[in-house]
Write a protein that holds these residues in place. Structure first.
Motif, PDB file in Angstrom:
ATOM      1  N   GLN A 194      12.410  22.738 -16.550  1.00  0.00           N
ATOM      2  CA  GLN A 194      13.340  23.194 -17.591  1.00  0.00           C
ATOM      3  C   GLN A 194      13.413  24.713 -17.509  1.00  0.00           C
ATOM      4  OE1 GLN A 194      10.996  20.634 -20.128  1.00  0.00           O
ATOM      5  NE2 GLN A 194      12.880  19.700 -20.902  1.00  0.00           N
ATOM      6  N   GLY A 195      13.819  25.158 -16.345  1.00  0.00           N
ATOM      7  CA  GLY A 195      13.901  26.570 -16.024  1.00  0.00           C
ATOM      8  C   GLY A 195      14.520  26.633 -14.647  1.00  0.00           C
ATOM      9  N   HIS A 263       9.288  34.385 -25.136  1.00  0.00           N
ATOM     10  CA  HIS A 263      10.443  33.592 -25.558  1.00  0.00           C
ATOM     11  C   HIS A 263      10.271  33.308 -27.051  1.00  0.00           C
ATOM     12  CE1 HIS A 263      11.602  31.649 -21.406  1.00  0.00           C
ATOM     13  NE2 HIS A 263      11.601  32.961 -21.383  1.00  0.00           N
ATOM     14  N   ARG A 290       6.644  31.874 -27.555  1.00  0.00           N
ATOM     15  CA  ARG A 290       6.029  31.325 -26.330  1.00  0.00           C
ATOM     16  C   ARG A 290       5.883  32.435 -25.299  1.00  0.00           C
ATOM     17  NH1 ARG A 290       7.567  25.040 -25.867  1.00  0.00           N
ATOM     18  NH2 ARG A 290       9.105  24.872 -27.508  1.00  0.00           N
ATOM     19  N   VAL A 357       6.796  25.777 -19.579  1.00  0.00           N
ATOM     20  CA  VAL A 357       6.928  26.367 -20.917  1.00  0.00           C
ATOM     21  C   VAL A 357       6.899  25.247 -21.946  1.00  0.00           C
ATOM     22  CG1 VAL A 357       8.313  27.856 -22.384  1.00  0.00           C
ATOM     23  CG2 VAL A 357       8.363  28.175 -19.904  1.00  0.00           C
ATOM     24  N   ALA A 358       7.603  24.170 -21.623  1.00  0.00           N
ATOM     25  CA  ALA A 358       7.681  23.028 -22.539  1.00  0.00           C
ATOM     26  C   ALA A 358       6.401  22.201 -22.473  1.00  0.00           C
ATOM     27  CB  ALA A 358       8.877  22.166 -22.158  1.00  0.00           C
TER      28      ALA A 358
ATOM     29  N   HIS B 227      17.133  24.270 -23.779  1.00  0.00           N
ATOM     30  CA  HIS B 227      15.750  24.099 -24.210  1.00  0.00           C
ATOM     31  C   HIS B 227      15.309  25.405 -24.859  1.00  0.00           C
ATOM     32  CE1 HIS B 227      11.486  23.249 -24.249  1.00  0.00           C
ATOM     33  NE2 HIS B 227      11.712  22.029 -23.787  1.00  0.00           N
ATOM     34  N   SER B 228      14.824  25.309 -26.100  1.00  0.00           N
ATOM     35  CA  SER B 228      14.527  26.530 -26.850  1.00  0.00           C
ATOM     36  C   SER B 228      13.201  27.161 -26.435  1.00  0.00           C
ATOM     37  CB  SER B 228      14.503  26.233 -28.345  1.00  0.00           C
ATOM     38  OG  SER B 228      13.404  25.391 -28.633  1.00  0.00           O
ATOM     39  N   GLY B 229      12.434  26.469 -25.602  1.00  0.00           N
ATOM     40  CA  GLY B 229      11.205  27.067 -25.089  1.00  0.00           C
ATOM     41  C   GLY B 229      11.416  27.682 -23.723  1.00  0.00           C
ATOM     42  N   SER B 230      11.933  26.873 -22.809  1.00  0.00           N
ATOM     43  CA  SER B 230      11.896  27.270 -21.405  1.00  0.00           C
ATOM     44  C   SER B 230      13.105  28.075 -20.943  1.00  0.00           C
ATOM     45  CB  SER B 230      11.757  26.017 -20.534  1.00  0.00           C
ATOM     46  OG  SER B 230      12.819  25.129 -20.783  1.00  0.00           O
ATOM     47  N   THR B 231      14.236  27.969 -21.616  1.00  0.00           N
ATOM     48  CA  THR B 231      15.429  28.687 -21.148  1.00  0.00           C
ATOM     49  C   THR B 231      15.194  30.202 -21.228  1.00  0.00           C
ATOM     50  OG1 THR B 231      16.736  26.876 -22.040  1.00  0.00           O
ATOM     51  CG2 THR B 231      17.925  28.888 -21.426  1.00  0.00           C
ATOM     52  N   LEU B 232      15.529  30.905 -20.145  1.00  0.00           N
ATOM     53  CA  LEU B 232      15.379  32.359 -20.151  1.00  0.00           C
ATOM     54  C   LEU B 232      16.166  32.943 -21.320  1.00  0.00           C
ATOM     55  CD1 LEU B 232      15.755  33.321 -16.364  1.00  0.00           C
ATOM     56  CD2 LEU B 232      13.694  32.659 -17.642  1.00  0.00           C
ATOM     57  N   MET B 233      15.596  33.932 -21.982  1.00  0.00           N
ATOM     58  CA  MET B 233      16.269  34.527 -23.140  1.00  0.00           C
ATOM     59  C   MET B 233      17.664  35.021 -22.739  1.00  0.00           C
ATOM     60  SD  MET B 233      14.115  33.979 -25.580  1.00  0.00           S
ATOM     61  CE  MET B 233      14.995  34.776 -26.911  1.00  0.00           C
ATOM     62  N   ARG B 236      20.516  32.456 -22.793  1.00  0.00           N
ATOM     63  CA  ARG B 236      20.849  31.703 -24.014  1.00  0.00           C
ATOM     64  C   ARG B 236      22.160  32.165 -24.648  1.00  0.00           C
ATOM     65  NH1 ARG B 236      14.927  30.513 -26.808  1.00  0.00           N
ATOM     66  NH2 ARG B 236      13.876  30.273 -24.800  1.00  0.00           N
TER      67      ARG B 236
END
Lengths: 416, 416
Positions: A194-195, A263, A290, A357-358, B227-233, B236
């Motif tokens: 998920q990246g 994050h 995170r 991350v997840a 994904h709110s954790g893994s997606t690069l800022m 977003r």
């Protein structure tokens, strides 16, 4: 079965599988935990497992297991992920891991039936209940109950936003069962990344070696109901204003650290009474920090607490931390990473160590048994989105790799 | 009936009336439009009106009328307000106006029966449907349909958040009727002030001479699920972040003008998919600017549009204005203010001209017929809150005053 045939077989089942809960006009799905679509998919999946000689059982929290006993009485190599999804989500997340696990087990079962002397353990595929936590909180519910991190009673009593309990929702799809535990020797899971780092680095197999550190908060902002037109601005105690300041502050925190060191997110925010002419009295929001670095998390936490002090004072609201939990960087066992690297090299697949991350169900399992966690690439790292996409060549490379891992685990690898 | 007896009679009925939809452990009520509590209260109110010789009828949008014909075939002096409430609200807002109107009409009816030569018009009390607009939008629905500002079909088809239509909700409480219009000569309404200026200035009767200018927006902020954790800022496009910036900006706008020159608010904000691990893709929010000065509204609007430009650019979200409406300072007719002043002076009640920030059903009626709008004080101006409170002495002074206004209107005042 040739590797070519195995790939075609996987992709054929994968195509059928991706249609359960399909969101019309998109490539994505909506298949929240214990929804009708989740139930239909589970029925289809049970039939698939049974057609390949597996026995299907559910435990009391709705984890769905496909069991193949090759060595009577021996423990099981367990492999799987989850088929439930977020609302309007991609078709790969979780679901790929379950389907890859099933097909890897089909292939290993064929090998072990042909060479029974290699079988030390039995094989089990798992479709964990409610990994996503969108309908019922917390996330990773099925694996948390399985690993005794959450009580069964608490999980079954959990209500969705409409007041339906997990118990009733599982009964409605006939997925609450009576399997009482399973003797697990080792665990393996595969997931789409998920990246986007693996795609950018040209890596096919991610050897997951740790989870990011995190601090998660459930905040309640309390203000006072008032007429949103006529009340003097100075008299207001606006809970939604307080909450909005936290959402903005969380984003601004990111810029106070090195790029990608932190994050932050708020994905869920609920307003009461949520009426156009009433100043909100009560807002709940879930906010996460995170980072790969626990030190960054600690520093960000302190800065967030300073923001909360200021918002409480200046906006005259109360901010309560209803719940919070935090963890340091959380490693996966090194012997599992080494095993996965060995398999990738045998198969000539590019590989690298990556962090996740997840959270995943393997985060629960690795605390109990030897565990291997794998990633395949995801195009642009798009996740929790209808457009999530992983290429067929990466999907089947992942199945090949997981097959190698399961074969080694079934022969006793990682277990002393 | 002596004035003393009239006051006791009003307060006795008021006490019964305030129990419909009572929120346990508080002095407040929850009686949203066409709820069960609204339906029970309407039944009781119909019996009260009938016991005093009024005929009760409903029109097709559920406005409830009590009619007393004294001059066969003549038009009606209409007076009333609304009994529906916001969630967890005070017991005075709207409800006081309906009950004061009923009791004023009872007293005027007694006078006119004794002196029929003074009656030029008939008397009608009204309980307007859905003034609050919390369950069904827009607000002031009943009076808007009555004054042809909203079509009946559109109003009946409006759904609440659970998908129940106005039509079905009205049918469930038996309040959709067949009265086809009413020949109205003039209109009067009394309400508790939703502010604290009258209490601070020691004024008992507010002569409402205008509504504040306003600009109201229905915004939709569009981002992209991730994904709110893994997606690069940097990747977003967070719709909730964009919305939070608007909420904060609206509050900060206030400080750019003179004190109390501008009120801003966001009371309603809804997030999709509203899951803890998903960056929101879609947020709806209702945002208001209000001011006694249309010039301030125009300037605040321009600054808000500049904020929107910046948020769209910097946070990579789209902000759409789904709907907006604005109005300049909106005067009540001066002859109605003069009539109300005359009555206050006759009765020896302190009085002053006041503006209303909030809208009222009289805002619709004044565009059609001669209209009088009155306020009584509210302690600390608390409104849309369980603790809303107006003293008995002010409640009965308001009934006395409204009685004087209705008596004059029934004798032909304000109508050429």
């Amino acid at each position: 079965m040739t590797e070519q045939t195995a790939h075609e077989s996987f992709l054929a089942d994968w195509a059928i599988h991706s249609r359960f809960g399909a969101v019309e006009g998109t490539n994505g799905v909506e298949r929240q935990a214990a929804s009708a679509a989740d139930g239909e998919q589970r029925k289809w999946f049970a039939e698939l497992l049974e057609s390949r000689g597996f026995t299907v059982k559910r435990d009391a929290i709705g984890n769905q297991f496909g069991l193949l006993e090759l060595v009577p009485g021996a423990p099981y190599v367990l492999t799987g992920s989850h088929m439930d999804s977020q609302p309007t989500a991609g078709r790969f997340d979780g679901a790929y891991g379950v389907m890859a696990s099933a097909h890897a087990c089909f292939r290993v079962a064929d090998e072990l039936r042909a060479n029974p002397e290699n079988a030390k353990f039995n094989l089990a595929v798992v479709n964990w209940f409610n990994e996503e936590g969108s309908r019922f909180k917390p996330s990773m519910m099925g694996s948390s109950v399985f690993t005794d991190k959450l009580t069964l009673d608490e999980a079954l009593a959990t209500e969705d936003p409409k007041g339906i309990t997990v118990r009733d929702a599982l009964d409605a799809i006939g997925e609450r069962g009576d399997l009482a535990g399973l003797d697990v020797a080792s665990y393996a899971e595969i997931h789409v990344q998920q990246g986007r780092s693996m795609e950018e680095d040209g890596v096919t197999i991610g050897l997951v070696n740790a989870t990011w550190a995190a601090h998660k908060y459930d905040f309640r902002v309390k203000g006072e109901q008032a007429h949103s037109g006529s009340t003097l601005m100075a008299d207001r105690r606006d809970a939604l204003l307080g909450a909005a300041r936290l959402v903005v502050a969380a984003r601004e925190l990111v810029d106070e650290f090195e790029p990608e060191a932190l994050h932050t997110a708020c994905g869920e925010l609920t307003v009461y009474p949520n009426s156009p002419v009433v100043v909100a009295s009560d807002v709940r929001l879930l906010l996460d920090l995170r980072s790969p670095s626990a030190e960054v998390i600690r520093e960000a936490h302190e800065r967030l607490m300073a923001v909360i002090e200021r918002v409480q004072r200046e906006d005259r609201v109360e901010i309560e931390i209803v719940a919070e939990h935090s963890w340091d960087q959380n490693p996966y066992p090194e012997n599992g990473v080494a095993l996965a690297r060995e398999v990738a090299e045998d198969l000539g697949l590019t590989h690298d160590r990556v962090m996740t991350v997840a959270g995943h169900d393997s985060t629960n399992m690795k605390d109990l048994v030897p565990t291997v966690m794998l990633f395949v690439p995801s195009v642009d790292g798009v996740s929790h989105n209808l457009n999530e996409y992983t290429r067929d060549e990466d999907l089947v490379a992942g199945v090949d790799h997981l097959t190698g891992v399961i074969a080694r685990l079934a022969s006793g690898a990682l277990v002393a």
